[in-house]
Design a protein around this motif. Structure first.
Motif, PDB file in Angstrom:
ATOM      1  N   UNK A   1       4.093   5.844  -5.435  1.00 40.51           N
ATOM      2  CA  UNK A   1       3.958   6.042  -6.882  1.00 40.51           C
ATOM      3  C   UNK A   1       2.881   7.081  -7.176  1.00 40.51           C
ATOM      4  N   UNK A   2       1.805   7.054  -6.397  1.00 39.59           N
ATOM      5  CA  UNK A   2       0.737   8.032  -6.604  1.00 39.59           C
ATOM      6  C   UNK A   2       1.253   9.445  -6.343  1.00 39.59           C
TER       7      UNK A   2
ATOM      8  N   UNK B   1      -3.191  12.621  -4.634  1.00 42.37           N
ATOM      9  CA  UNK B   1      -2.868  11.613  -3.625  1.00 42.37           C
ATOM     10  C   UNK B   1      -3.421  12.042  -2.263  1.00 42.37           C
TER      11      UNK B   1
ATOM     12  N   UNK C   1       4.388   9.576   3.889  1.00 45.50           N
ATOM     13  CA  UNK C   1       4.914   8.716   2.826  1.00 45.50           C
ATOM     14  C   UNK C   1       6.264   9.246   2.329  1.00 45.50           C
TER      15      UNK C   1
ATOM     16  N   UNK D   1       2.317   1.840  -3.364  1.00 46.91           N
ATOM     17  CA  UNK D   1       1.348   2.447  -4.286  1.00 46.91           C
ATOM     18  C   UNK D   1       1.207   3.934  -3.970  1.00 46.91           C
ATOM     19  N   UNK D   2       1.213   4.262  -2.678  1.00 45.80           N
ATOM     20  CA  UNK D   2       1.108   5.678  -2.288  1.00 45.80           C
ATOM     21  C   UNK D   2       2.320   6.464  -2.778  1.00 45.80           C
TER      22      UNK D   2
ATOM     23  N   UNK E   1       0.819  -1.204   0.000  1.00 49.73           N
ATOM     24  CA  UNK E   1       0.000   0.000   0.000  1.00 49.73           C
ATOM     25  C   UNK E   1       0.860   1.264   0.000  1.00 49.73           C
ATOM     26  N   UNK E   2       1.888   1.244   0.854  1.00 56.09           N
ATOM     27  CA  UNK E   2       2.727   2.439   0.943  1.00 56.09           C
ATOM     28  C   UNK E   2       3.494   2.627  -0.363  1.00 56.09           C
TER      29      UNK E   2
ATOM     30  N   UNK F   1       3.195  10.914  -9.033  1.00 54.46           N
ATOM     31  CA  UNK F   1       2.435  11.312 -10.221  1.00 54.46           C
ATOM     32  C   UNK F   1       1.562  12.541  -9.982  1.00 54.46           C
ATOM     33  N   UNK F   2       0.986  12.657  -8.801  1.00 60.15           N
ATOM     34  CA  UNK F   2       0.090  13.790  -8.529  1.00 60.15           C
ATOM     35  C   UNK F   2      -0.121  13.909  -7.017  1.00 60.15           C
TER      36      UNK F   2
END
Ligand SMILES: Nc1ncnc2c1ncn2[C@@H]1O[C@H](COP(=O)(O)OP(=O)(O)OP(=O)(O)O)[C@@H](O)[C@H]1O
Ligand SMILES: [Mg+2]
Lengths: 241, 306
Positions: free
Chosen positions: B183-184, B192, B202, B180-181, B177-178, B187-188
């Protein structure tokens, strides 16, 4: 919760970007289970209102209450945890994450695996086109599909209040129709909706209540149906007169 | 006679390939720290090389002053560097998150100089080495010998550690999960935050992760060359940064690939041209990439950010 307490209540909210005074004392109340609609011209402060509710912009003055609790000083992630989720203007999906990863990030705050799976099924039921594209990168979707993904992603947090910023922007009429149908569905599931739209006609037909924002101030508010009949609104926002 | 020549040549080749991979793996460990931090806050963390140096020195300190066994000392040093990385972000970079990019960049260079001098005060300018008796004795034993080619257990250990950590890193980034966070956020950031991600937390995690890997690299290099000094992070940092640029800054697989390619290029360049060119190769690679393919080997095409 006492009866008649609004789900969301803004009182005299002032928000600035540096010297730019974007919200000049915005006040309104949204009742639980209703669809509220904020309309206004470009630059009126609609997005700023939603961003201030979400805590990404801070108001200098005024209060924002969610279910009776002031939230104007609470961190954005905590606000999501309390049950307010926003679908921002321009969709803002994560282009280099897969559709599934995008949706699961919507459920970032949740720990109930079973519930998350249920909501995933529910969202894919709303938007079957996403189901076929789960392992595709979000950025490869069409504009309409990205909007569906953005709404689906927000629903994955299981919000009590959903903020939607111009969900119809740049979409073909047929897709807009689908999106509005889904918004009506969402509202039936006891999710309160605050909708920002330039497409005032469609939005006001869907909504219970509406507010007209002009350069940072609410200049008009009424039942949505009454606003649709209002000559001033018809002239300025429904392209008539 | 010719055949013997060929054999000598190929065994030299093989030896250098192994050396190149060892060095390259270490560069990759440092490079992912640059690239991950750049990914989440668009900042070249110039003090990252000093975290690598701290990894080597804290281990040294624990071994020599407190007589802590090597592996325990190394683990404590890695944890300490993770904390230093988090504090570095909170104290030096977070207040400048919305300031002009140049302000943060200059702060990063300032922190790098500050850390070097802190180490200089604490441990002196002299080159230090780990006391041999404190290191695991098997390190210097030969693990594999093919003809003239020798690979020590230390090299096997370095390669295995690097591979394992890269695998672990990939798993964290893509399966948790962290991750994915992270990477999010790359990107933005605002989107996020709208998903309920605590962006600062994060980012702290990203610093901790990058700093831990950098610290491991510092310890491995310290043992491999048996030499550590307060400014060791400067040149290693520049090379790892070159590796990150080569791979495409912001891309984690790119940093891994860039590190390995740079390490191998360096060892072969030193072997076949002249050892004097060794350090120049990193600069040459960096300049070539910036001129001909600014997005790097695996990077996304991007607008100028620094
Ligand atoms: N990041 C920012 N920095 C400075 N000014 C901003 C920023 N964002 C918005 N503004 C200004 O604040 C005012 C309100 O902008 P906002 O985006 O809220 O309008 P809007 O009603 O959502 O318009 P649109 O229909 O075009 O989306 C505008 O004058 C805009 O120029
Ligand atoms: Mg807007």
């Amino acid at each position: 919760m006492p009866d008649g307490q609004p789900m969301l209540k803004l009182e005299n909210v002032h928000t600035y970007y540096g010297n730019i005074h974007a919200l000049k004392g915005v006040s309104f109340e949204l009742q639980e289970g209703q669809i509220g609609c904020l309309i206004g011209a470009n630059g009126a402060g609609k997005s700023t209102t939603l961003m201030t509710i979400s805590g990404l912009e801070r108001c200098k003055e005024g209060t924002i209450e969610f279910l009776g609790k002031p939230i104007q000083r609470i961190a954005p992630d905590e606000i999501v945890r309390m049950g307010i989720c926003q679908v921002p203007e321009g969709r803002r999906i994560f282009p280099r994450l897969t559709v599934r990863e995008n949706l699961m990030l919507g459920a970032y705050i949740r720990k109930d695996k079973d519930g998350v799976q249920q909501d995933l099924d529910r969202v894919l039921g709303y938007f079957p086109r996403l189901a076929e594209r789960l392992s595709q990168d979000g950025g490869t979707l069409s504009g309409g599909e990205q909007q569906m993904l953005a709404i689906g992603r927000a629903l994955m947090s299981r919000p009590k209040l959903l903020l939607l910023d111009e969900p119809s922007l740049g979409l073909a009429p047929l897709v807009v129709e689908t999106i509005f149908e889904i918004i009506a569905e969402i509202a039936k599931e006891k999710i309160t909706v605050l909708l920002v739209e330039q497409n005032a006609n469609a939005a006001l037909q869907l909504a219970h209540y509406g507010w007209v924002l002009e350069t940072g101030r609410i200049v008009l508010q009424d039942k949505a149906r009454a606003l649709l009949e209002n000559p001033k609104v018809r002239e300025a926002y429904l392209g008539e007169g | 006679m010719d055949l013997q020549n060929l054999f000598d040549m190929s065994s030299l080749f093989l030896q250098q390939l192994v050396n190149g991979l060892t060095v390259g793996g270490v560069y990759a460990l440092i490079a992912v720290g640059y690239t991950m931090v750049y990914g989440v806050i668009e900042l070249i963390n110039f003090a990252h090389g000093e975290i690598y140096m701290f990894g080597a020195f804290i281990t040294f300190h624990l071994i020599t002053v407190y007589k802590v066994p090597f592996f325990v000392a190394a683990l404590v040093a890695v944890a300490a560097c993770a904390v230093i990385g988090i504090l570095l972000d909170i104290v030096a970079y977070r207040p400048l998150r919305n300031a002009p990019r140049l302000a943060a960049l200059i702060t990063a260079i300032g922190m790098s100089i500050f850390f070097q001098n802190l180490a200089l005060i604490k441990w002196g300018a002299q080159i230090k080495s780990y006391p041999l008796e404190a290191l695991p004795p098997f390190f210097s034993d030969v693990a594999v010998r093919i003809g003239d080619v020798q690979v020590t257990w230390l090299q096997v250990f370095i390669l295995a550690t690097t591979l394992l950590l890269m695998f672990a890193l990939h798993t964290i980034i893509h399966r948790t999960k962290v991750g994915a966070a992270m990477r999010a956020i790359a990107q933005d950031k605002r989107a996020a935050a709208l998903m309920g991600i605590n962006v600062n937390r994060v980012i702290s995690f990203t610093f901790a992760l990058g700093s831990s890997l950098g610290a491991v690299a510092g310890i491995l290099v310290g043992v491999f060359y048996n030499a550590i000094w307060p400014t060791m992070g400067y040149i290693a940092g520049i090379k790892a940064f070159a590796a990150a640029v080569l791979g495409g800054i912001g891309s984690v697989p790119g940093a891994m690939l860039g590190g390995v390619v740079l390490g191998v290029a360096e060892v072969f360049g030193a072997g076949y041209l002249s050892s004097q060119y060794r350090d120049g190769i990193a600069y040459a690679v960096m300049i070539l990439v910036i001129v001909f393919k600014p997005s790097g080997l695996l990077g996304k095409a991007m607008i100028q950010k620094v």
